[in-house]
Design an enzyme around this catalytic site. Sequence first.
Site, PDB file in Angstrom:
ATOM      1  N   ASN A  12       0.605  -0.721   0.097  1.00  0.00           N
ATOM      2  CA  ASN A  12       0.161  -0.479   0.392  1.00  0.00           C
ATOM      3  C   ASN A  12       0.768   1.281  -0.440  1.00  0.00           C
ATOM      4  N   ASN A  45       4.802   2.825   3.333  1.00  0.00           N
ATOM      5  CA  ASN A  45       6.547   2.721   3.403  1.00  0.00           C
ATOM      6  C   ASN A  45       7.480   2.175   2.716  1.00  0.00           C
ATOM      7  N   ASP A  59      -3.786  -2.541   0.141  1.00  0.00           N
ATOM      8  CA  ASP A  59      -3.896  -3.224   1.402  1.00  0.00           C
ATOM      9  C   ASP A  59      -3.745  -4.429   1.431  1.00  0.00           C
ATOM     10  N   PHE A  92       5.608  -9.778   4.331  1.00  0.00           N
ATOM     11  CA  PHE A  92       5.946  -8.751   5.021  1.00  0.00           C
ATOM     12  C   PHE A  92       5.871  -8.005   6.053  1.00  0.00           C
ATOM     13  N   SER A 143      10.402 -11.839  14.266  1.00  0.00           N
ATOM     14  CA  SER A 143      11.054 -10.398  15.288  1.00  0.00           C
ATOM     15  C   SER A 143      11.925 -11.625  16.409  1.00  0.00           C
ATOM     16  N   THR A 149      12.238  -9.863  18.124  1.00  0.00           N
ATOM     17  CA  THR A 149      11.961  -9.226  19.462  1.00  0.00           C
ATOM     18  C   THR A 149      10.975  -9.912  20.422  1.00  0.00           C
ATOM     19  N   TYR A 161       4.032  -2.869  18.908  1.00  0.00           N
ATOM     20  CA  TYR A 161       4.859  -4.326  17.642  1.00  0.00           C
ATOM     21  C   TYR A 161       5.148  -4.831  18.059  1.00  0.00           C
ATOM     22  N   LYS A 211       3.507  -9.282  16.708  1.00  0.00           N
ATOM     23  CA  LYS A 211       4.810 -10.573  16.161  1.00  0.00           C
ATOM     24  C   LYS A 211       4.380 -11.389  16.620  1.00  0.00           C
ATOM     25  N   ASN A 217      18.904  -7.967  13.360  1.00  0.00           N
ATOM     26  CA  ASN A 217      18.793  -7.091  12.751  1.00  0.00           C
ATOM     27  C   ASN A 217      19.775  -6.927  11.653  1.00  0.00           C
ATOM     28  N   ASN A 254      15.504   5.336  14.340  1.00  0.00           N
ATOM     29  CA  ASN A 254      15.630   4.745  14.810  1.00  0.00           C
ATOM     30  C   ASN A 254      17.057   4.614  14.840  1.00  0.00           C
ATOM     31  N   GLY A 300      14.748   0.647  26.778  1.00  0.00           N
ATOM     32  CA  GLY A 300      13.704  -0.717  26.707  1.00  0.00           C
ATOM     33  C   GLY A 300      14.987  -1.617  25.578  1.00  0.00           C
TER      34      GLY A 300
HETATM   35  P1  NAD Z   1       9.274  -1.645   5.829  1.00  0.00           P
HETATM   36  O1  NAD Z   1       8.599  -0.277   6.505  1.00  0.00           O
HETATM   37  O2  NAD Z   1      10.296  -1.837   4.776  1.00  0.00           O
HETATM   38  O3  NAD Z   1       8.106  -2.677   4.857  1.00  0.00           O
HETATM   39  C1  NAD Z   1       6.966  -2.900   4.509  1.00  0.00           C
HETATM   40  C2  NAD Z   1       5.959  -2.920   3.711  1.00  0.00           C
HETATM   41  O4  NAD Z   1       5.152  -3.902   4.178  1.00  0.00           O
HETATM   42  C3  NAD Z   1       6.397  -1.251   3.152  1.00  0.00           C
HETATM   43  O5  NAD Z   1       6.412  -1.207   2.004  1.00  0.00           O
HETATM   44  C4  NAD Z   1       4.827  -1.266   3.598  1.00  0.00           C
HETATM   45  O6  NAD Z   1       4.591   0.690   2.407  1.00  0.00           O
HETATM   46  C5  NAD Z   1       3.880  -1.822   3.355  1.00  0.00           C
HETATM   47  N1  NAD Z   1       2.817  -2.278   4.154  1.00  0.00           N
HETATM   48  C6  NAD Z   1       2.674  -1.789   5.851  1.00  0.00           C
HETATM   49  N2  NAD Z   1       1.557  -2.356   5.166  1.00  0.00           N
HETATM   50  C7  NAD Z   1       1.062  -3.125   4.529  1.00  0.00           C
HETATM   51  C8  NAD Z   1      -0.235  -3.322   4.541  1.00  0.00           C
HETATM   52  N3  NAD Z   1      -1.508  -2.694   5.734  1.00  0.00           N
HETATM   53  N4  NAD Z   1      -0.690  -3.836   2.905  1.00  0.00           N
HETATM   54  C9  NAD Z   1       0.227  -3.991   2.635  1.00  0.00           C
HETATM   55  N5  NAD Z   1       1.496  -3.082   2.510  1.00  0.00           N
HETATM   56  C10 NAD Z   1       1.497  -2.678   4.198  1.00  0.00           C
HETATM   57  O7  NAD Z   1       9.503  -2.916   6.543  1.00  0.00           O
HETATM   58  P2  NAD Z   1      10.984  -3.913   6.703  1.00  0.00           P
HETATM   59  O8  NAD Z   1      12.237  -3.256   7.620  1.00  0.00           O
HETATM   60  O9  NAD Z   1      11.073  -4.497   5.405  1.00  0.00           O
HETATM   61  O10 NAD Z   1      10.770  -5.102   7.779  1.00  0.00           O
HETATM   62  C11 NAD Z   1       9.656  -5.926   6.685  1.00  0.00           C
HETATM   63  C12 NAD Z   1       8.571  -6.680   8.150  1.00  0.00           C
HETATM   64  O11 NAD Z   1       9.567  -7.815   9.022  1.00  0.00           O
HETATM   65  C13 NAD Z   1       8.223  -6.426   8.668  1.00  0.00           C
HETATM   66  O12 NAD Z   1       6.705  -6.960   9.323  1.00  0.00           O
HETATM   67  C14 NAD Z   1       8.346  -6.053  10.145  1.00  0.00           C
HETATM   68  O13 NAD Z   1       7.877  -5.708  11.086  1.00  0.00           O
HETATM   69  C15 NAD Z   1       9.556  -6.826   9.857  1.00  0.00           C
HETATM   70  N6  NAD Z   1      11.579  -7.141  10.903  1.00  0.00           N
HETATM   71  C16 NAD Z   1      12.186  -5.561  10.311  1.00  0.00           C
HETATM   72  C17 NAD Z   1      12.994  -5.819  11.360  1.00  0.00           C
HETATM   73  C18 NAD Z   1      14.148  -4.651  10.770  1.00  0.00           C
HETATM   74  O14 NAD Z   1      14.778  -4.624  11.327  1.00  0.00           O
HETATM   75  N7  NAD Z   1      13.677  -4.286   9.226  1.00  0.00           N
HETATM   76  C19 NAD Z   1      13.396  -6.901  12.054  1.00  0.00           C
HETATM   77  C20 NAD Z   1      12.444  -7.854  12.197  1.00  0.00           C
HETATM   78  C21 NAD Z   1      11.049  -8.180  12.126  1.00  0.00           C
HETATM   79  C1  UD1 Z   2      15.010  -2.226  16.952  1.00  0.00           C
HETATM   80  C2  UD1 Z   2      14.212  -3.064  18.479  1.00  0.00           C
HETATM   81  C3  UD1 Z   2      13.607  -4.033  17.616  1.00  0.00           C
HETATM   82  C4  UD1 Z   2      13.630  -4.295  16.123  1.00  0.00           C
HETATM   83  C5  UD1 Z   2      15.044  -4.208  15.719  1.00  0.00           C
HETATM   84  C6  UD1 Z   2      14.810  -4.716  14.207  1.00  0.00           C
HETATM   85  C7  UD1 Z   2      13.160  -1.265  20.513  1.00  0.00           C
HETATM   86  C8  UD1 Z   2      13.765  -1.277  21.627  1.00  0.00           C
HETATM   87  N1  UD1 Z   2      13.274  -2.396  19.338  1.00  0.00           N
HETATM   88  O1  UD1 Z   2      15.994  -3.325  17.691  1.00  0.00           O
HETATM   89  O2  UD1 Z   2      12.125  -4.312  18.059  1.00  0.00           O
HETATM   90  O3  UD1 Z   2      13.370  -5.155  15.766  1.00  0.00           O
HETATM   91  O4  UD1 Z   2      14.988  -2.620  15.796  1.00  0.00           O
HETATM   92  O5  UD1 Z   2      16.420  -3.707  13.392  1.00  0.00           O
HETATM   93  O6  UD1 Z   2      13.988  -0.587  19.447  1.00  0.00           O
HETATM   94  N2  UD1 Z   2      22.077   2.529  19.153  1.00  0.00           N
HETATM   95  C9  UD1 Z   2      22.533   3.776  19.206  1.00  0.00           C
HETATM   96  N3  UD1 Z   2      21.751   4.776  19.220  1.00  0.00           N
HETATM   97  C10 UD1 Z   2      21.598   4.748  18.182  1.00  0.00           C
HETATM   98  C11 UD1 Z   2      20.989   4.003  17.785  1.00  0.00           C
HETATM   99  C12 UD1 Z   2      20.793   2.839  18.458  1.00  0.00           C
HETATM  100  O7  UD1 Z   2      23.930   3.709  19.779  1.00  0.00           O
HETATM  101  O8  UD1 Z   2      21.255   6.431  17.159  1.00  0.00           O
HETATM  102  C13 UD1 Z   2      22.301   1.541  19.236  1.00  0.00           C
HETATM  103  C14 UD1 Z   2      21.202   1.065  20.307  1.00  0.00           C
HETATM  104  O9  UD1 Z   2      21.027   1.367  21.530  1.00  0.00           O
HETATM  105  C15 UD1 Z   2      21.188  -0.468  20.652  1.00  0.00           C
HETATM  106  C16 UD1 Z   2      21.605  -0.505  18.941  1.00  0.00           C
HETATM  107  O10 UD1 Z   2      22.766   0.110  18.843  1.00  0.00           O
HETATM  108  O11 UD1 Z   2      22.079  -1.097  21.128  1.00  0.00           O
HETATM  109  C17 UD1 Z   2      20.923  -1.379  17.709  1.00  0.00           C
HETATM  110  O12 UD1 Z   2      19.669  -0.351  17.493  1.00  0.00           O
HETATM  111  P1  UD1 Z   2      18.619  -0.700  16.872  1.00  0.00           P
HETATM  112  O13 UD1 Z   2      19.292  -0.453  15.317  1.00  0.00           O
HETATM  113  O14 UD1 Z   2      18.070   0.169  17.052  1.00  0.00           O
HETATM  114  O15 UD1 Z   2      18.334  -2.136  16.641  1.00  0.00           O
HETATM  115  P2  UD1 Z   2      17.126  -2.702  18.362  1.00  0.00           P
HETATM  116  O16 UD1 Z   2      17.809  -1.879  19.171  1.00  0.00           O
HETATM  117  O17 UD1 Z   2      18.220  -4.398  18.088  1.00  0.00           O
END
Ligand code: NAD
Ligand code: UD1
Length: 334
Positions: free
Chosen positions: A32, A35, A58, A80, A124, A126, A149, A153, A179, A198, A294
């Site tokens: 959709n 993002n 969506d 995803f 995840s 998480t 979030y 999951k 990660n 973030n 956290g």
């Molecule tokens: P992303 O935001 O880049 O990709 C998610 C995609 O889903 C986006 O393109 C967004 O537009 C689309 N989307 C969201 N809601 C939708 C809906 N209702 N209908 C259709 N499209 C929709 O995120 P990502 O990093 O590619 O993550 C993909 C999946 O992996 C997610 O479920 C995320 O929670 C999970 N995940 C990501 C990470 C990470 O660090 N990136 C870590 C653990 C799990």
């Molecule tokens: C975060 C999410 C987690 C998610 C993951 C996806 C939180 C608490 N957890 O994890 O649920 O699955 O992202 O990749 O948000 N850091 C810094 N400075 C910064 C940013 C991060 O020091 O500006 C540190 C953090 O404290 C952490 C590490 O870098 O120790 C990684 O951080 P981040 O990339 O946000 O991932 P997670 O915290 O592991």
Amino acid sequence: MNVLLTGGLGYIGSHTCVELLNAGHRAVIVDNLCNAYGSVLDYIEQITGIRPRFYEADAQDRAAMERIFSENEIDAVIHFAGLKAVGESCRIPLAYYRNNLDSTLTLLETMEKYGCKRLVFSSSATVYGPDNPVPYNEEMPCHVATNPYGWTKAMIEQIIRDYVTANPDFSAVLLRYFNPVGAHESGLIGDDPNGIPNNLMPYIARVAGGQLEKLTVFGNDYDTPDGTCLRDYLHVVDLAKGHICALDYAAVHTGAEAINLGTGNGVSVLELLHTFIRVNGVDVPYVIGGRRDGDLARCYANAEKAERVLHWKTEKTVEDMCRDSWNFIVKHTK
Ligand code: NAD
Ligand code: UD1
């Protein structure tokens, strides 16, 4: 195999689409664009020479999902689509529960209606919550998420398990990502978060590129070798390949399997930062700040199950992750 990718234009979905097409599969994408950008479709085509069929819709929209299944013979789905920002999920929890749960329910109902029985889900690390010791293995209890979030999951994993219990001929692989960082070597697709990132790697890359002034390292007083937190960073292309292995597994097994996708190694914030500076020859100013609410001191996988069950393990190094993340920023911000 003809595979539907929900959220397939996002960061992990787009890389997985490339690997799927490279492996000779076909892909249909529904996204959709909440993002992601439509231009990612052009980049997928540039990299692979193939333009996947794309539906801007969506995944909660039942009519749209039914149309996709009726117009395409879908053999398997990788789900995803979801909202993924932890902090935002604490501010707008209902939007997270609505989007992430509803899209999954609509997807499962549509798959049932059209007789599609193979699902790979983006879960995840998480879900392991704050109480399990590292390295996390798939047998550990996952009952306490720390934010909305994370709860989505954990809840979706449970919904899928319950569905599989009631439908024993269904196959679901719940991939617990650690990660993901890095980008495709072409520099065409990568992690492009809206606003101020973030996550650590995109933040480092933006400081290196001059869009942000300095990195704040969140705490150096943890009980870890250099005092900063340890995480299991894995290259997004390795992660993408893990999905192809999961699809192969789902083609010949039934039931629901949770599987970690990580390297099995904990890398500290300072190690990642200094590797980035070294391999790219760039400056990344930083300061040490307080801990982030956290955050856990350690989060890394026991990666044995993926190797045993999926015959998958990571191949790329932390250096590759840093080089490719920077290459994406350089190409992307031209
Ligand atoms: P992303 O935001 O880049 O990709 C998610 C995609 O889903 C986006 O393109 C967004 O537009 C689309 N989307 C969201 N809601 C939708 C809906 N209702 N209908 C259709 N499209 C929709 O995120 P990502 O990093 O590619 O993550 C993909 C999946 O992996 C997610 O479920 C995320 O929670 C999970 N995940 C990501 C990470 C990470 O660090 N990136 C870590 C653990 C799990
Ligand atoms: C975060 C999410 C987690 C998610 C993951 C996806 C939180 C608490 N957890 O994890 O649920 O699955 O992202 O990749 O948000 N850091 C810094 N400075 C910064 C940013 C991060 O020091 O500006 C540190 C953090 O404290 C952490 C590490 O870098 O120790 C990684 O951080 P981040 O990339 O946000 O991932 P997670 O915290 O592991």
